[in-house]
Design an enzyme around this catalytic site. Structure first.
Site: not given
Ligand code: Q9C
Ligand code: ZN
Length: 417
Positions: A196, A158, A194, A285
């Site tokens: 996200h 991120h 991931d 995740d």
């Protein structure tokens, strides 16, 4: 079935025998682990009732799991960790961002937004995470090791060129990609599984055609963190067609949808791009049991994804840890991935695996958009559209549950022609 309670911090006691330290010129067939205990010092100065999900025990649990699975003894080597230099960090970050992260070492507690913490040791941990990824990637490109697993934190995907966010300080995978390019690779791929979207990585390479960014993530029409990563985001300028997004419309997505995406969009594009180096931004995740992701991927799913990339790259892969917050899930998933890096194949993908309606929707949307830039088999495009329209009818009959499998004979016997 009831989820087992996550391991509590006190249950995790490490009695590890670390793999031997790597020395240059060792067997080029080897798998290297990157890990340094100083990355455990990055920790939120507690002020809340619940611990921050991105906590030091994540790495303890993974190291413990790999060791318990017997994957260390004689099979791996360990590269010494090194802090990335400030000049290296500026390969992908602005000078002021690097300074801002460095400045946190002067404070007991600092924050970048609400959820991205730093303590006195965070800048050190972030430099070590980045340096470890850079060195592993360089050793892979130079053929000194076959592949590597960077067990690092804080995570990175991120982190934008000028901003820390989403628990990330420096973009480790992006730095590894730059390291690959400077070691002589011409084309680098980052595949980000991931849960996200890796908005930081995508932004850093948005207009760069030498780095292909591919991400599968829970998107929910932009309502899942960080909100970016729609299938229509394909890169800009020279980089148009070099960002590939597969956005899941809901949670609950599992192995069968992930593998369906690999078989129908990702692998065809990767084969055409033909990367010299491949980095997996490996958050765990999307794993079953993760408290943030709400998805269903199992260790076997992670193993199959790794295997597809391993086959294509002849083993040459760098795996970089991103998120993943259920300690049991992440240690089992990381062990499954490491086993593949060590050359143990998970075997054939079960032919009975079929996507859900939601998975099919996302994959066919990505296929249609990416077919402007890449050759996507016309037949599989047509098959997907047919599956989709058949499934749509069923979808409406079955209380509009997007997670139902696209079942029935149409999934097995495709009309030809
Ligand atoms: N309501 C990684 O997995 N959550 N970062 C914000 C806002 C932030 C996840 C929730 C999740 C960041 C590396
Ligand atoms: Zn994540």
């Amino acid at each position: 079935m009831e989820q087992r309670k996550d391991m509590s911090d006190s249950e995790i006691k490490l009695h590890l025998t670390f793999p031997p330290l790597w020395t240059p010129q060792t067997d080029a067939a080897s798998t290297a682990i990157g890990f340094d205990e100083r990355m455990l010092l990055h920790s939120e100065v507690q002020t809340k009732s619940h611990p921050h999900p991105e906590r030091p025990d994540r790495l303890r649990a993974i190291m413990g799991g790999l060791s318990a699975a017997g994957l260390f003894s004689g099979l791996c080597c360990m590269i010494p960790s090194r802090e990335a230099t400030l000049a290296e960090l500026e390969w992908v970050h602005s000078h002021s961002h690097v300074e801002a992260v460095e400045a946190t070492s002067l404070h007991e507690a600092s924050y970048f937004g609400r959820d991205t913490y730093a303590n006195n040791y965070s800048a050190l941990a972030a430099r070590l995470a980045a340096g470890t990824c850079i060195d592993l990637m360089t050793a892979i490109v130079k053929g000194q090791i076959l592949n590597g697993f960077a067990l690092v934190r804080p995570p990175g995907h991120h982190a934008l060129s000028a901003t820390a966010m989403g628990f990330c300080l420096h973009n480790n995978a992006a730095l590894a990609a730059k390291a690959a390019l400077s070691a002589g690779a011409k084309k680098v791929m980052i595949i980000d599984w991931d849960v996200h979207h890796g908005n930081g990585t995508q932004e850093i390479f948005d207009s760069d055609s030498s780095v292909l960014y591919v991400s599968l993530h829970r998107h929910q029409a932009g309502f899942f963190y960080p909100g970016t990563g729609a299938a229509s985001e394909v890169g800009i300028k020279d980089g148009e067609g070099f960002s590939v997004n597969i956005p899941w419309p809901c949670g609950g997505i599992g192995d069968e949808d992930y593998l369906f995406a690999f078989q129908n969009v990702i692998m065809p594009i990767v084969e055409q791009f033909a990367p010299d180096a491949t980095i997996i931004s490996a958050g765990f995740d999307a794993a079953k049991g993760d408290p943030l992701g709400g998805c269903q991927v199992t260790p076997s799913g992670y193993a199959h994804m790794t295997q597809l990339l391993y086959s294509l790259m002849k083993g040459k892969l760098l795996v970089v840890l991103e998120g993943g917050y259920n300690l049991r899930s992440i240690s089992a998933s990381a062990a499954a991935v490491l086993k593949v890096l060590l050359g143990v194949s998970p075997g054939e993908i079960p032919p009975s695996w079929q996507p859900t309606f939601a998975g099919l929707l996302a994959v066919s949307e990505a296929c249609v958009i990416q077919s402007r830039y890449w050759k996507i088999d016309r037949m599989s495009l047509l098959n997907m559209q047919m599956l989709l329209s058949a499934a749509e009818t069923k979808f409406k009959e079955n209380k509009n549950d997007p997670r139902q499998p696209v079942s029935g004979p149409q999934a097995e016997d495709q009309p030809q022609g």
